[in-house]
Design an enzyme around this catalytic site. Sequence first.
Site, PDB file in Angstrom:
ATOM      1  N   HIS A  74       0.850  -1.194   0.000  1.00 29.37           N
ATOM      2  CA  HIS A  74       0.000   0.000   0.000  1.00 29.37           C
ATOM      3  C   HIS A  74       0.886   1.244   0.000  1.00 29.37           C
ATOM      4  O   HIS A  74       2.068   1.191   0.337  1.00 29.37           O
ATOM      5  CB  HIS A  74      -0.929  -0.005   1.214  1.00 29.37           C
ATOM      6  CG  HIS A  74      -0.183  -0.058   2.511  1.00 29.37           C
ATOM      7  ND1 HIS A  74       0.500   1.022   3.011  1.00 29.37           N
ATOM      8  CD2 HIS A  74       0.035  -1.077   3.361  1.00 29.37           C
ATOM      9  CE1 HIS A  74       1.086   0.669   4.128  1.00 29.37           C
ATOM     10  NE2 HIS A  74       0.839  -0.596   4.369  1.00 29.37           N
ATOM     11  N   ASP A 331       3.939  -4.640   3.596  1.00 31.61           N
ATOM     12  CA  ASP A 331       5.408  -4.762   3.626  1.00 31.61           C
ATOM     13  C   ASP A 331       5.877  -6.136   4.102  1.00 31.61           C
ATOM     14  O   ASP A 331       6.718  -6.774   3.472  1.00 31.61           O
ATOM     15  CB  ASP A 331       6.023  -3.645   4.491  1.00 31.61           C
ATOM     16  CG  ASP A 331       5.348  -3.456   5.842  1.00 31.61           C
ATOM     17  OD1 ASP A 331       4.468  -4.269   6.203  1.00 31.61           O
ATOM     18  OD2 ASP A 331       5.700  -2.478   6.543  1.00 31.61           O
TER      19      ASP A 331
END
Length: 483
Positions: A74, A331
Amino acid sequence: MLNAISVLALAALVNGQLYGGGPEKQFSQKIDDGYNLLKHFGHLGPHTDRQSYGISRDTPAQCEVDQVIMVHRHGERYPDASDTYPQLVEALEKLYNYSDQFTSGSLEFLNTWESFLNDEAMLEQETYSGPYNGLKTAFDRGVDYRARYGHLWDGEGVPIFTSGSQRVLDTARRFGEGFFGYNYSSKAYMNIIPETEDQGANSLTPPCFVPSNVPFSIFFAPPVLASFFDAADRLNREYPGLNLTATDVKTLMNLAPYELNTRPYTPWADVFTRDEWIAYRYTFDLAFYYFAGPGSNTSAAVGSVYSNATLALLNQGPEKAGKLHFSFAHDTNITPILYALGLLVPERPLPKDYIDWTSPYKISDIMPMGGHLVLERLACNATAKYPKGSYARAVLNEAVVPFNECQNGPGFSCPLSNYTELVGGRAQALDYVSTCDVPTDYPQHLLFFWNYNKTTDFNYQKDPIGYQANLITWDGKPFKKSK
Ligand SMILES: *[C@@H]1O[C@H](CO)[C@@H](O)[C@H](O)[C@H]1NC(C)=O
Ligand SMILES: *[C@@H]1O[C@H](CO)[C@@H](O)[C@H](O)[C@H]1NC(C)=O
Ligand SMILES: *[C@@H]1O[C@H](CO)[C@@H](O)[C@H](O)[C@H]1NC(C)=O
Ligand SMILES: *[C@@H]1O[C@H](CO)[C@@H](O)[C@H](O)[C@H]1NC(C)=O
Ligand SMILES: *[C@@H]1O[C@H](CO)[C@@H](O)[C@H](O)[C@H]1NC(C)=O
Ligand SMILES: *[C@@H]1O[C@H](CO)[C@@H](O)[C@H](O)[C@H]1NC(C)=O
Ligand SMILES: *[C@@H]1O[C@H](CO)[C@@H](O)[C@H](O)[C@H]1NC(C)=O
Ligand SMILES: *[C@@H]1O[C@H](CO)[C@@H](O)[C@H](O)[C@H]1NC(C)=O
């Protein structure tokens, strides 16, 4: 005679260059990437391209990309609601409580500074303001990739896969709008893969059901901690009675990257020294290395779910498997993939008692906000050096990252057959299902790449922000194990 005049003219020109400025240099002698503070914000700061090895990002001349497979984090976001936000509120309150006021010095700006954290509903969500904002990062990447990979779109519908988190979904949507433009509404099929554990291997966020070897003391590495103590001392001396702790310092440093995620400028960048920012960065390098990277004994297995499934896409090729594969996650879902691929694995564990300056594990270069890993399949014609055939290469944050074990293709790419041996072999050895002890009634394979929904129902937000997070899937329930 003429020659003599030319020589004189040349001499004058050379003199002009030496003493009068002259034409610009062909190559700049100033390399300042390492000084850019964005490179010291760990995984929290605005997106930056990766520092490259100098390999061209462009497709090698005799090749064309015939399949692209991307997984994208994101974009820039607000702080998380459970840890960072309450810590920030408390640390800021401590500052605001300081009775002497900040009449001068490094915190004087606090007299006029207004917090960017006024809307609790936005916590965890993509940012939307300022030049580094997350929605813009995703849209711009889509536009950029349309220019780069648009030749792979044949006008047919294309699935986009996103994990079931609001900010990840929002990123996927903005990317899709950037890539498909006016055609996004009808030609993108948003498939939301829940982040729940019962998805097993059929997930962009695969869970592991056994403990990993995380050493919980990593954040208290002496050199790093010393820097936070130094900063606290420095500020407490400047403002007697302020009583900042090293923990407060680490918390307040977070304001710089997060403020930039929403605004063009942050005064917090100047409150701390270079040495302190470098120490700050290293805490995140350590965290990712040990929690979701090569220092974790489960992460490679987790990452192999994606490396193995995308290997199948690459081997099926564009005609059978499709040309465009866009996925979105977090991540900590992407760093394990790099490890499963064998990329950026330090030769020795990241030390906790000093900063390892030569380690390739620098998370701001690996997974900043909007970080993305692209696998390109290259169809190459024969040259004197390379045979005709399919090659694969990895591009991380717009820089080519070659495989140490396999770089004998154009542009240091890897012949697909060798890549298959390398990555497939690793995935087999890593064996996600047994290493992570995936329950037998959960999916044992990643299936959604081949079994997706062609609905456009989820292309746009219908409910208020946050309401869709972690809730929906394309058919309202998790995929079950294939027979
Ligand atoms: C490869 O060769 C074919 C046949 O000559 C040609 O049509 C194609 O454009 C070439 N591809 C590249 C990337 O040069
Ligand atoms: C700030 O001051 C208020 C009122 O004195 C107190 O209740 C609060 O605990 C203080 N906050 C911090 C973080 O010190
Ligand atoms: C700092 O500590 C001193 C001594 O404990 C205390 O009197 C003072 O109120 C504290 N300052 C703040 C801002 O909390
Ligand atoms: C894409 O959208 C434009 C504008 O609405 C339309 O003219 C075009 O036919 C669409 N292309 C495809 C392949 O759907
Ligand atoms: C990882 O290490 C932990 C702690 O040492 C151990 O309990 C676990 O079984 C290990 N897992 C794997 C997959 O090796
Ligand atoms: C690639 O595969 C070929 C054929 O199997 C093999 O001869 C070669 O050694 C491999 N090269 C690398 C770099 O793995
Ligand atoms: C890897 O992919 C292959 C081919 O799709 C599949 O047969 C194999 O089971 C996969 N391995 C794992 C560990 O999922
Ligand atoms: C695709 O998603 C739509 C909207 O949620 C749903 O109504 C439909 O049943 C799904 N299609 C399939 C084949 O599952």
